[in-house]
Motif scaffolding. Structure first.
Motif, PDB file in Angstrom:
ATOM      1  N   GLN A   1       4.350  18.618  34.705  1.00 30.80           N
ATOM      2  CA  GLN A   1       5.315  18.525  33.605  1.00 30.80           C
ATOM      3  C   GLN A   1       6.317  17.380  33.768  1.00 30.80           C
ATOM      4  N   ARG A   2       6.465  16.902  34.974  1.00 32.54           N
ATOM      5  CA  ARG A   2       7.474  15.854  35.229  1.00 32.54           C
ATOM      6  C   ARG A   2       6.958  14.470  34.897  1.00 32.54           C
ATOM      7  N   GLY A   3       5.654  14.276  35.010  1.00 35.80           N
ATOM      8  CA  GLY A   3       5.127  12.927  34.960  1.00 35.80           C
ATOM      9  C   GLY A   3       4.543  12.565  33.617  1.00 35.80           C
ATOM     10  N   GLY A   4       3.812  11.492  33.621  1.00 35.31           N
ATOM     11  CA  GLY A   4       3.122  11.065  32.417  1.00 35.31           C
ATOM     12  C   GLY A   4       3.922  10.054  31.630  1.00 35.31           C
ATOM     13  N   SER A   5       3.207   9.331  30.784  1.00 40.97           N
ATOM     14  CA  SER A   5       3.842   8.356  29.906  1.00 40.97           C
ATOM     15  C   SER A   5       4.753   9.096  28.928  1.00 40.97           C
ATOM     16  N   PRO A   6       5.996   8.642  28.760  1.00 39.89           N
ATOM     17  CA  PRO A   6       6.901   9.369  27.866  1.00 39.89           C
ATOM     18  C   PRO A   6       6.435   9.334  26.410  1.00 39.89           C
ATOM     19  N   VAL A   7       6.647  10.450  25.706  1.00 39.56           N
ATOM     20  CA  VAL A   7       6.359  10.473  24.264  1.00 39.56           C
ATOM     21  C   VAL A   7       7.424   9.658  23.534  1.00 39.56           C
ATOM     22  N   SER A   8       7.168   9.374  22.278  1.00 37.29           N
ATOM     23  CA  SER A   8       8.069   8.500  21.514  1.00 37.29           C
ATOM     24  C   SER A   8       9.509   9.009  21.515  1.00 37.29           C
ATOM     25  N   MET A   9       9.688  10.310  21.359  1.00 31.60           N
ATOM     26  CA  MET A   9      11.043  10.859  21.308  1.00 31.60           C
ATOM     27  C   MET A   9      11.837  10.483  22.558  1.00 31.60           C
ATOM     28  N   ASP A  10      11.193  10.562  23.714  1.00 28.97           N
ATOM     29  CA  ASP A  10      11.901  10.242  24.956  1.00 28.97           C
ATOM     30  C   ASP A  10      12.123   8.741  25.108  1.00 28.97           C
ATOM     31  N   ARG A  11      11.146   7.955  24.680  1.00 26.27           N
ATOM     32  CA  ARG A  11      11.331   6.501  24.769  1.00 26.27           C
ATOM     33  C   ARG A  11      12.490   6.055  23.881  1.00 26.27           C
ATOM     34  N   ILE A  12      12.572   6.661  22.706  1.00 23.95           N
ATOM     35  CA  ILE A  12      13.582   6.230  21.741  1.00 23.95           C
ATOM     36  C   ILE A  12      14.958   6.746  22.147  1.00 23.95           C
TER      37      ILE A  12
ATOM     38  N   PRO B   1      17.740   6.200   4.451  1.00 24.26           N
ATOM     39  CA  PRO B   1      17.861   4.968   5.242  1.00 24.26           C
ATOM     40  C   PRO B   1      17.282   5.102   6.651  1.00 24.26           C
ATOM     41  N   LEU B   2      16.897   3.991   7.210  1.00 29.35           N
ATOM     42  CA  LEU B   2      16.546   3.936   8.632  1.00 29.35           C
ATOM     43  C   LEU B   2      17.802   4.135   9.470  1.00 29.35           C
ATOM     44  N   ASP B   3      17.633   4.569  10.704  1.00 23.45           N
ATOM     45  CA  ASP B   3      18.750   4.688  11.633  1.00 23.45           C
ATOM     46  C   ASP B   3      19.272   3.278  11.941  1.00 23.45           C
ATOM     47  N   PRO B   4      20.478   2.946  11.484  1.00 23.84           N
ATOM     48  CA  PRO B   4      20.944   1.561  11.636  1.00 23.84           C
ATOM     49  C   PRO B   4      21.118   1.146  13.093  1.00 23.84           C
ATOM     50  N   TYR B   5      21.460   2.106  13.954  1.00 25.82           N
ATOM     51  CA  TYR B   5      21.647   1.735  15.356  1.00 25.82           C
ATOM     52  C   TYR B   5      20.321   1.363  16.005  1.00 25.82           C
ATOM     53  N   LEU B   6      19.252   2.096  15.632  1.00 26.67           N
ATOM     54  CA  LEU B   6      17.929   1.750  16.158  1.00 26.67           C
ATOM     55  C   LEU B   6      17.489   0.364  15.688  1.00 26.67           C
ATOM     56  N   VAL B   7      17.746   0.080  14.415  1.00 28.77           N
ATOM     57  CA  VAL B   7      17.390  -1.247  13.880  1.00 28.77           C
ATOM     58  C   VAL B   7      18.122  -2.341  14.652  1.00 28.77           C
ATOM     59  N   GLU B   8      19.403  -2.080  14.887  1.00 28.29           N
ATOM     60  CA  GLU B   8      20.226  -3.059  15.586  1.00 28.29           C
ATOM     61  C   GLU B   8      19.739  -3.277  17.027  1.00 28.29           C
TER      62      GLU B   8
END
Lengths: 334, 334, 334, 334
Positions: D260-271, B314-321
């Protein structure tokens, strides 16, 4: 000179913000006020504008897009619209209007010039590089690098599967992005408008023969074709389907599309935009009119606006020759 | 244990090379020889292989694609092919076969397991993340970041033109890339297979209403829809045409396609691939059989191979929400 | 002409591999054999070489570094070493030697030319761009973009903290990277060897006054100084410490260092390297000797080797002026 | 609940803006007002704040740094300062304060908690990942990828010259970035605070022996050492000088520092930032107090604030083992 205006028009291009910044900073040190019209010529018609101070252009040099927004403005061919624009510019006491855009925007500039007494100066901002009188255009260099990065990624899969890929890049009427992307990626074949005879279709048989013979000679391996948009009916998707059927090998299409327009500008575009923007304000200050500011042989130049579409800018013939010779079936015997 | 073999199969994924490297280095320190079969199961059938020493995997951890090549192998469902593969493995004195690939490759592994006595261990290598029993798959994290980088660029143009863009990402049966790309890019809407009722078409009216109301509430601005491939007949191109017609505003499609497969792997994929590869050799050394090596809650785990497709992940339900709530028209009154 | 040799010497530069590829492909279509000496002049002395066929240069156009390795070779100033190199080249029946490198490598080329009868052709490969007779050098454009990407990241933190950063870029004797990095990043100040009077120290008081006044005028904000290496005793670290003490505000140093040398070459370097490499083989075929292949105003040119260090290549004066004017305290009143 | 406040404090980290955005959007759909204090705790003391509406957080998810600015605030340990902050919060009718930062900022939060009746909720925002109770921290994943990209570039030169490089990464007290950068880059050696015995110096002899034997076994080749800051007196510069002297081979230092501090965040950090930010507002709405919102095993969790520094978060022991085993001189005989 007391006040100038700037607008961005047509397709956005990375570096437009760097150009706006240079205009504002140069105007500031010349004690000239700047206002920015929004949404291209539409803002000029609708009196949609904003003042631009040095504080408004901090930290935009690295941003894609344009803080002034852009838009197409099909109605900007009528006498009425040009007169309205002229009136609006006069009401705002604008001495000179700076227009960053491509060929379509330049035609708008000439149209306005026939109905407004102020100075008009254009700056070449388009990823397509299809403007005569300047070696490069703002946004062009970033578009090449964006295409290259994408093709480098596709090459990974192409190699892993020893597969044929067809990469469609932008450039409706000009092969500048296509040629440079093909050279830079080591593509095995390129299909550009300049290389396809007028009225002739792409020669499918020749393409297929090249794929076949090249792969036989080298041993099976990946094979990349760079093609510009609108060159084959139905685009790269249709051509890939056709090649897959005819050759009985998998040929996959990749349409780079709008990702080529965006992104943080590379140094070449930031620097070109800065040079042209700074010079445009100086030219305005010095009373210049109906010119484009371009760059030739690393020097900033002034080109009469009507000359920017007097002839078609050619591709670098030596680059074309290199790319073709590298994969010429006759010149490269086993 | 004296000798193991490894192959990469199915769609290539960034990090496969990092996994091969970890396998070779771990085998080396356990005094186990490694050979690599080329072109997936095809190499197993055609005895196409190469020895793999530590010197062969220097400087590949950062490379996309796979040095062992990959391929589909549709014939690898017959008894004859599995028996031939088994014979070839026995002739080479292979004790264990490590297979890096996705669901299709895993079915091949089970098929082979019914005809070969050696140990079979699989590693999840696919950008789609659609394998049960592991939180992530090798290549998945890079694909998300590649999609995000592209959408960030499109956002520049979308903003400049205040335009609607429809971005098609990979994920035929699973919305993992789509969900994360939507969250990470701040997309206004996402269309994923998990969120579309079985048998139901995408609800065009609802999509259009969301675009319209959101833009009204916020003022005209850019609007990005992330959609997975194969969700709408004709894909994003057809849907964009449809929306443009119905809404009378410009809606542009961007198909990310194969650029999502390639590129240098991000750290998450390099590290996951290294952990799983090292552990797989240890599991082989310890006599394990018919398992997949996965990662759950940051720990490496062994999963019986048949369980990897026992249920849908399943997808992460909290992210979907979160993603839905951010742009819920009811929950976000003006 | 039957056989040529190529070597890469001195500091590595992105695009060297693209250049090697172009040399090999162009030689192939002219039926000329190519061998590559490894580790620069050291390989020439130690007879360390490898044949280079088109198959050896597949998929290297996008790679940083050099597949032929590089090295300094301090002993290559003696008569003995040049005679040994000449003997080795003759034993291998080499008609022409192509040398990709910087000023030091070019001196080695001239030295060899006094002891060997074969043709010698050099190609400018250095990130520093400090070679007269060519507008750009292979690797230079990538170095600028690498520096810019890093400064863009530092700007994020500089803005968040409204802090002063001192960025040290490469360029011992030439400010090309420094000037372009400063323009491209919107740096508030630049310290380049060309702008510091001979024998004079950097004027600390003037630097501090500029920081102070600029920040007062604009309101507190980030402030970035680009400085080339070796310009201040102890480098950017020492200068940052000094400024922190004297100004009583935090000033942080960032030394970009070796990350500027590596990385996948940008399109400009791939294309320049391809043009120069292809042309160099044609020039060799045509009997040319003791020349450098360079590019001026987008055309490939041949320059007598001794002219490449006859004068110092100047910075673009208009770019220098723009950068200084943007932040001139007198020209930009409040 | 009517109104919350948010601030970013301590070193900036990529993803802080994504977190601010999630907080604002989640508050909006819960009809809660948000204000943002600027410059960390300083803004709280100086009543420096701004309202935050959904329109203020458009297009910031991809931006590095923090739109709220950050700062150290050494004075925020006194009773007086906490009481002033409490008074200011009460005057503004703030129900809950959300603090994004690292360990230092959390101590400030606890300090404030002893003098203010409102709810305090913290979010882990630091590239160092040295916060107990959460698997990752906002900014950590981007820092790893930034370090990796830089080391990949250095590897190009290291290979070209077969040279030793010493790369200094951030992580004063924790080796998380160092470990992952070492694994991800295929570094031959890593020096982390967790692996150096307390009170013991780095064992220079052991380092040199490893370099020597590894290069002998493999043949001369590049060799990369990842070291965290502050681990050797004088840093990587001093250690590189020392190694160069002692080993009589060139060893070059590269200090990654602030890039190392700057830059556009990668997906993991955005999520991660989006999940934690959304949840924090829900926790505030539900009356939670003196907790940190973290993530464990992919689930959002609430951790009592005092537990976030109750113990030291360990490195992943399996990753440490893999990295050491790959290059163990005993386990890897020739």
């Amino acid at each position: 000179m007391k006040r100038i205006a700037v607008l961005t028009s047509g397709g956005d291009a990375p570096g437009m913000n760097a150009c706006i910044r240079a205009i504002v900073l140069t105007a500031h040190r010349n004690q000239i006020e700047v206002i920015g019209y929004r949404h291209g010529y539409n803002g000029l018609l609708k009196r949609e504008y904003q003042p631009l101070h040095p504080g408004d252009v901090v930290n935009i040099i690295q941003r894609g897009g344009t803080i002034l927004r852009s838009a197409r403005c099909p109605e900007f061919v009528s006498t009425e619209s040009a007169e309205r624009a002229a009136q609006n510019l006069n009401d705002m006491h604008i001495d000179a209007l700076l227009i960053i855009g491509g060929n379509g925007s330049f035609m708008g500039a000439e149209h306005l010039g026939r109905h407004w007494d102020g100075q008009i100066i254009t700056l070449p901002g388009t990823i397509d590089n299809d403007i005569t009188g300047t070696d490069g255009t703002i946004g062009y260099y970033t578009a090449i690098d964006t295409a290259l990065e994408a093709i480098d990624k596709v090459r990974d899969t192409a190699d892993a599967f020893e597969r044929i890929f067809l990469i469609e890049v932008m450039g409706r009427h000009a092969g500048f992005i296509g040629l440079n992307a093909a050279i830079g990626s080591g593509a095995e074949q390129m299909l550009l408008p300049e290389l396809v005879d007028d009225g002739n279709a792409i020669d499918l048989k020749q393409i297929m023969r090249h794929v076949k013979v090249t792969r036989e000679k080298r041993g099976m391996c990946s094979y990349i074709i760079v093609i510009t948009e609108n060159l084959y009916p139905g685009g790269a998707n249709a051509l890939a389907t056709k090649l897959t059927e005819e050759m009985n090998v998998d040929c996959k299409p990749v349409i780079l599309g709008y990702i080529q327009r965006g992104g943080s500008p590379v140094s070449m575009d930031r620097i070109l935009a800065t040079k042209l923007g700074a010079y445009a304000v100086e030219a305005a200050r010095d009373g210049k009119h109906l010119i484009m500011i371009g760059e030739q042989n690393h020097n900033v130049v002034e080109i009469p606006l009507e000359q920017t579409r007097s002839s078609k800018k050619p591709l670098d013939p030596y680059l074309v020759e290199i790319q073709q010779d590298f994969f010429d079936l006759v010149k490269n015997p086993v």
